[in-house]
Design a protein around this motif. Structure first.
Motif, short mmCIF file in Angstrom:
data_model
loop_
_atom_site.label_atom_id
_atom_site.label_comp_id
_atom_site.label_asym_id
_atom_site.label_seq_id
_atom_site.Cartn_x
_atom_site.Cartn_y
_atom_site.Cartn_z
N LEU A 650 0.82 -1.21 0.00
CA LEU A 650 0.00 0.00 0.00
C LEU A 650 0.86 1.26 0.00
O LEU A 650 0.31 2.37 0.03
CB LEU A 650 -0.92 0.01 1.22
CG LEU A 650 -1.90 -1.17 1.35
CD1 LEU A 650 -2.80 -0.99 2.56
CD2 LEU A 650 -2.73 -1.33 0.09
N GLU A 765 -2.39 3.67 -0.37
CA GLU A 765 -3.07 3.35 -1.61
C GLU A 765 -4.43 2.69 -1.30
O GLU A 765 -4.60 2.04 -0.27
CB GLU A 765 -2.22 2.35 -2.43
CG GLU A 765 -0.86 2.87 -2.85
CD GLU A 765 -0.95 3.81 -4.02
OE1 GLU A 765 -2.00 3.82 -4.70
OE2 GLU A 765 0.02 4.55 -4.27
N LEU A 767 -7.33 -0.06 -1.49
CA LEU A 767 -7.27 -1.51 -1.63
C LEU A 767 -8.65 -2.05 -2.02
O LEU A 767 -9.67 -1.45 -1.69
CB LEU A 767 -6.76 -2.17 -0.35
CG LEU A 767 -7.49 -1.95 0.97
CD1 LEU A 767 -8.46 -3.08 1.23
CD2 LEU A 767 -6.50 -1.86 2.12
#
Length: 887
Positions: A650, A765, A767
């Motif tokens: 991430l 980020e 998901l």
């Protein structure tokens, strides 16, 4: 390491002319531990008889290195007797004492009593003592005592005597695993040792510096950039620097068009012109193994390896051809240009070189040359060791995949190798290859099964016999004439050990369940097995007889043909918990997660095995996660885990905080596991958690924060989320933010400067939860039977047609479908034959909650790829969800 030899005086014996000469014998062959330990009383004599004591110490070291186990009391008595020998000034005896201390340090008690004696020798004027004393001292020193000798270790690292400096550096590397924080403080001394004129000191100093800084990528980059601009005198150090540079290149993932301008690659390429052959080979080996390269970059390296093939030195020829063998499948065109040189090595006097040359040609040669090469290798395959025979087998396996029409020639060659003498690893590699050929080539199934049947008639390895019987039970019932395999299987019931007999009973039951014509005969054979002397064999026979006598196809399917693959590790844990709990309730096997089959890792490397240490068995992600998830409060109410996904990043790898996520899927919930790493040495994080932006329908049930996140320690935080009631809404994207409290801290100690801190956050980020996340792939032994059985009222069907505009080949379309749906392909349908314009993909799996899924995807290639998708499932919502996932 210091090596020295001991010469034992032997009396000269008169021999008559009629006496028969005997071969070399081992003077220590028939030693008894008890008698040798009694001889250690000699150590207490005054004055010390150095010659006699050396002989006794040699016996003790021999026994230990032959695997003789000393209990703590014996080791302690021997150790304390050995300390009396410090009063002797004999150099050889003193060094033998050091070796004895090292060997006994992990067994004996109170070994720290010799610390002062070793420290004295370590700092003394006798150089012959110092290096060995350092090694012995570090073997008995733990992290609590290390600070007492830290000053001496720093002095020894920069000592002018190369042997002393090397001993201190190597010992420091060993200590780094237990006392890393202390060893890190010796970086300045290691940096000074790096400037030494001695090649080994320079090599070990670089190794220590890299070990100290490897967690700090920026520090490693600075170290490499500094050394690549300088000139290291040690070829060993240059080889290590090449490996570190390659690791940095791989981590940066530099694209091919930019790689040639990278200073790291420029340094590696410049090493191709080094004066040391070792460095030249290391550079060439590194370049051909880099990922993002083009033919122009590879050309100089392959030219160097080509020159080494004609070298008069066998070591260089071996190194070059081994490298060619390793990269033959990744760079076949480049290796093919060297085929003439490799042809010349087929007749090399060194059989290892000849074997590697032929196997490389097998990987890169044309189909027409296969039979010629196989004849050549058969002339001397009996003369080479098992390790090189494994290399030959691996090459044949690759060849079968490349040229499936040659399976008859290759299978016959493998069956001949099976009949020869050989160890378990060698035989296993052959059986693995035959099984791979059977699974990948339908035409080779009959001959492959026949060869394996002949092999188990004389197989002395229980594990291989069990594995082959399992394969016969899985594939045999669907062969052209299943009855011919029954004799081979039942012979195992009569002739083999209980483990093999039990496997044979299971295989027989699979024939009875899948072949109605053979059921009567199978029932008779299983009835005979009920009289077996072994409990396991009798129980299995009774179990399968009761199922087969029921004449209920659904029982055949669930308990014989398609037994669910239960995770054995988690089954054991569940049974143990049940026995420790309320025994009035029945054990429910449905609570045990159904794990996907994990294939054993097959290394794609022809480097010979140098260690006999067994590798730990590969486990599923579910088994790996079970222990950690079991510690979460209230996790039991979620039920059994369905599957765990691979970790996804991430954050970027170079950021100040790195986070990766693993999704643990349950029937109605998903547990997000966030593994967090703090890469800032001056920050101490507390109350670390991830806040998720939940899509509509999802409900957060719990957030389990990480209380503390020190520098460079991986810690975990969890978020438990409930799925929406309808399956269609379970595909969603989540926003994620890392939140925490920051406290400034001392980089050296890691302790916070004060109790006050401040809240901070870090964006991660997004998901996703996909269809593939929620499906555990399964593999049907006979998909057509399962598909036909699903044409009933209990199963529901969804069908749709798509035009796949993003793909241009059938193989790409198949790969995308399998990836998107997360299903397991059956009947080798995941591989599209070359030149075909029509293909059918068959796959299956289980959706969370237990809904079974069967998919038949018919593909046609014209101007694009057209897909007709049919989904059968026990849940209508799941069938529609999978159909919608493609669209």
């Amino acid at each position: 390491m210091n090596y020295f030899s001991l010469k034992k005086a032997t009396p000269r014996l008169r021999t008559s002319s009629s006496s028969t000469p005997t071969g070399p014998s081992n003077a220590y062959q028939n030693l008894e531990k008890t008698s040798v330990l009694q001889e250690t009383r000699t150590f207490n004599e005054t004055p010390v008889n150095a010659r006699k004591c050396i002989h006794i110490l040699t016996k003790i070291l021999y026994l230990i290195n032959q695997g003789e186990v000393l209990v703590a009391r014996e080791a302690t008595d021997c150790f304390f007797a050995m300390t009396k020998l410090f009063q002797s000034k004999d150099v050889v005896l003193r060094r033998m004492v050091y070796l004895g201390i090292k060997e006994l340090s992990s067994i004996a008690e109170d070994v720290i009593i010799v610390t002062s004696s070793l420290t004295k020798d370590m700092t003394g004027k006798e150089d012959l003592y110092r290096a060995a004393a350092i090694r012995a001292l570090c073997s008995i020193t733990d992290h609590t005592m290390l600070q007492a000798v830290e000053r001496y270790m720093k002095q020894c690292i920069v000592d002018k005597n190369a042997a002393v400096s090397c001993a201190a550096l190597v010992s420091s590397l060993r200590l780094a695993s237990t006392a890393g924080d202390v060893v890190k403080r010796w970086a300045n001394e290691a940096q000074e040792a790096l400037n030494s004129d001695n090649i080994m000191v320079q090599y070990h100093a670089l190794g220590m510096l890299y070990h100290i800084r490897k967690a700090d990528r920026l520090a490693v980059s600075k170290l490499v950039n500094k050394l690549t601009r300088g000139s290291l005198k040690s070829p060993y150090a240059v080889c290590m620097l090449i490996r570190i540079a390659c690791k940095l290149i791989e981590e940066e993932d530099i694209p091919a068009e930019e790689l040639s301008d990278s200073p790291l690659f420029t340094f590696i390429e410049s090493c191709l012109r080094h004066k040391s052959e070792m460095v030249i080979y290391e550079a060439a080996h590194a370049i051909v193994n880099l990922k993002n390269t083009n033919p122009r970059m590879l050309s100089p390296a392959f030219s160097i390896l080509q020159l080494f093939c004609s070298s008069p030195k066998a070591t260089l020829r071996f190194a070059a051809v081994r490298t060619f063998n390793k990269v033959a499948m990744t760079h076949p065109a480049a290796v093919a240009t060297c085929n003439l040189d490799l042809e010349g090595l087929i007749t090399d006097s060194n059989r290892s070189v000849a074997t590697l040359a032929i196997t490389t040609l097998l990987k890169t040669g044309a189909e027409s040359s296969v039979e010629r090469l196989m004849k050549q290798i058969s002339t001397f395959v009996a003369e080479i060791s098992d390790e090189f025979k494994v290399v030959v087998v691996q090459a044949i396996c690759a060849l079968c995949t490349k040229y499936p029409r040659k399976h008859t020639v290759l299978m016959n060659f493998l069956s001949g190798m099976l009949r020869e003498e050989g160890g378990l690893e060698y035989k296993t590699s052959i059986v693995d290859t035959i099984i791979t050929i059977i699974e990948e080539n339908v035409d080779a199934k009959e001959s492959g099964l026949s060869h394996l049947c002949e092999f188990i008639e004389d197989c002395e390895h229980v594990s291989l016999a069990v594995r082959i019987l399992h394969l016969l039970g899985k594939e045999g019932p669907f062969a052209a004439t299943p009855s011919k395999y029954i004799r081979f299987i039942y012979n195992r019931v009569i002739l083999e050990s209980p483990i093999v007999r039990a496997a044979a009973v299971t295989a027989l039951s699979q024939f009875g369940a899948s072949c109605p014509a053979l059921l009567g005969n199978i029932l008779v054979l299983l009835g005979r097995c009920q009289m077996d002397p072994d409990d396991e064999v009798r129980d299995r026979a009774t179990y399968y007889l009761s199922i087969l006598n029921s004449e209920r196809p659904e029982l055949y399917k669930n308990y014989i043909i398609e037994r669910e693959n239960c995770s054995l590790a988690l089954l054991e844990k569940s049974l143990s918990d049940h026995l420790n709990g309320d025994l009035e309730t029945r054990f429910d096997i449905s609570i045990v997660p159904k794990a996907a089959i994990v294939k054993a890792e097959v290394p794609n490397d022809v480097m010979l095995v140098t260690s006999s240490a067994p590798r730990p068995p590969k486990i599923t992600r579910e088994e790996e996660s079970a222990a950690r998830l079991a510690l979460l409060p209230g996790i039991q109410v979620l039920g059994p885990i369905h599957r765990s996904t691979a970790p996804i990043q991430l954050t970027e790898s170079e950021t100040e905080y790195t986070v990766q996520c693993i999704k643990h899927i349950f029937a109605q919930h998903v547990v997000f596991q966030f593994d967090c790493l703090n890469t800032l040495s001056d920050q101490f994080l507390e109350n670390v958690r991830v806040d998720l932006t939940l899509p509509e329908g999802f409900t957060a049930r719990a957030v389990i924060p990480c209380p503390k996140l020190p520098y460079n320690e991986l810690q975990t935080t969890f978020v438990i989320v409930e799925f929406p009631p309808d399956a269609a809404s379970s595909i969603a994207t989540f926003g994620a933010t890392l939140r925490f409290a920051v406290k400034d801290c001392d980089p050296n100690t890691g302790e916070p400067d004060s109790e006050e801190g401040y809240d901070d956050e870090y964006m991660l980020e997004d998901l996703e939860v996909t269809v593939a996340d929620q499906i555990q792939k399964t593999k049907k032994n006979n998909f057509q039977v399962a598909w036909d059985a699903a044409d009933s009222e209990e199963w529901l069907q969804a069908e749709d047609t798509f035009v796949l505009s993003a793909v241009t080949t059938l193989q790409d379309a198949v790969n995308n479908i399998v990836k998107i749906l997360g299903l397991g392909a059956a009947n080798l349908s995941e591989k599209v034959p070359e030149g075909t314009h029509l293909h059918t993909l068959l796959c299956s799996g289980t959706f969370r909650g237990g809904a079974e899924v069967l998919v038949r995807a018919k593909l046609a290639l014209s101007e694009g790829v057209t897909l007709n998708l049919t989904v059968r499932s026990t849940d209508q919502d799941v069938a529609e969800l999978i159909t919608a996932a493609i669209g």
